[in-house]
Design an enzyme around this catalytic site. Sequence first.
Site, short mmCIF file in Angstrom:
data_model
loop_
_atom_site.label_atom_id
_atom_site.label_comp_id
_atom_site.label_asym_id
_atom_site.label_seq_id
_atom_site.Cartn_x
_atom_site.Cartn_y
_atom_site.Cartn_z
N LYS A 30 -0.72 2.14 -2.17
CA LYS A 30 -0.71 2.62 -3.28
C LYS A 30 0.52 3.84 -3.87
CE LYS A 30 -3.36 6.92 -1.71
NZ LYS A 30 -3.52 6.22 -0.23
N ASP A 100 -0.53 8.39 -8.07
CA ASP A 100 -0.92 7.98 -6.78
C ASP A 100 -2.40 8.53 -6.35
OD1 ASP A 100 -0.01 9.85 -5.53
OD2 ASP A 100 0.99 8.87 -4.07
N ARG A 155 2.57 0.17 11.34
CA ARG A 155 4.03 -0.46 11.16
C ARG A 155 4.86 0.58 10.39
NH1 ARG A 155 2.27 -4.94 9.39
NH2 ARG A 155 2.42 -4.67 7.28
#
Length: 226
Positions: A30, A100, A155
């Site tokens: 986002k 966001d 990640r």
Amino acid sequence: MTGSPLNGSPKPLLAQARHIVVEGPIGAGKTTLARRLAAHLQARPLIEDPDANPFLGRFYQDRHRYALPTQLHFLLKRHEQLAALQEHLLPAEATPVVCDFLAEKDALFARLNLDDDELALYQRIRQQAPLPELAPDLVIFLQAAPENLIARVRRRASANERTVDDTYLVRLADAYSHFAYHYDACPVMIVNSDNLNFADRDDDFHLLLERLATQRSHREFFNLGG
């Protein structure tokens, strides 16, 4: 797939929006999308910056002990951000804003993380100091399968988020899916981001822009099959 027409207006919602929100669980992307969308629209980004919460790292290490101070810090920060946003948007000619976060996410996290007594205290504080009422013009909800969210967090998430356990991420994804399904305060675009990468693939970002440019209904869906 589209919903019913909104007020019969033929004009795309994105073209009218002054306050746009990108929402979704940790790992959905986002913040990346909000920044890219703000730059494309020449809008002002308003970013949550969760790592500025001094309790967050401790919360991920011991959720039961630090859930309440973490939640209250976010609540106070939300007051500051929404009050400033409300003032910014008062003039009709104000620069559009892309955020966001939704104000309603605080209650979602409170229900997920607080025990009954803490939740009751949190709700009393919210009642005594309610958040500014500021419904967006458009919300983009990003969704993804829990296994994809987990892989993304492992990640490329922040140092704090990389310590989150998988079970919590699954619960959070489920809570957000329920939240998005019932959210009705403004027009919504629900985006399945399993096969989309807004951080690294420009084509994916432009595909979403094309889809948003045609949205005219209160609730629509974008799903790029893989």
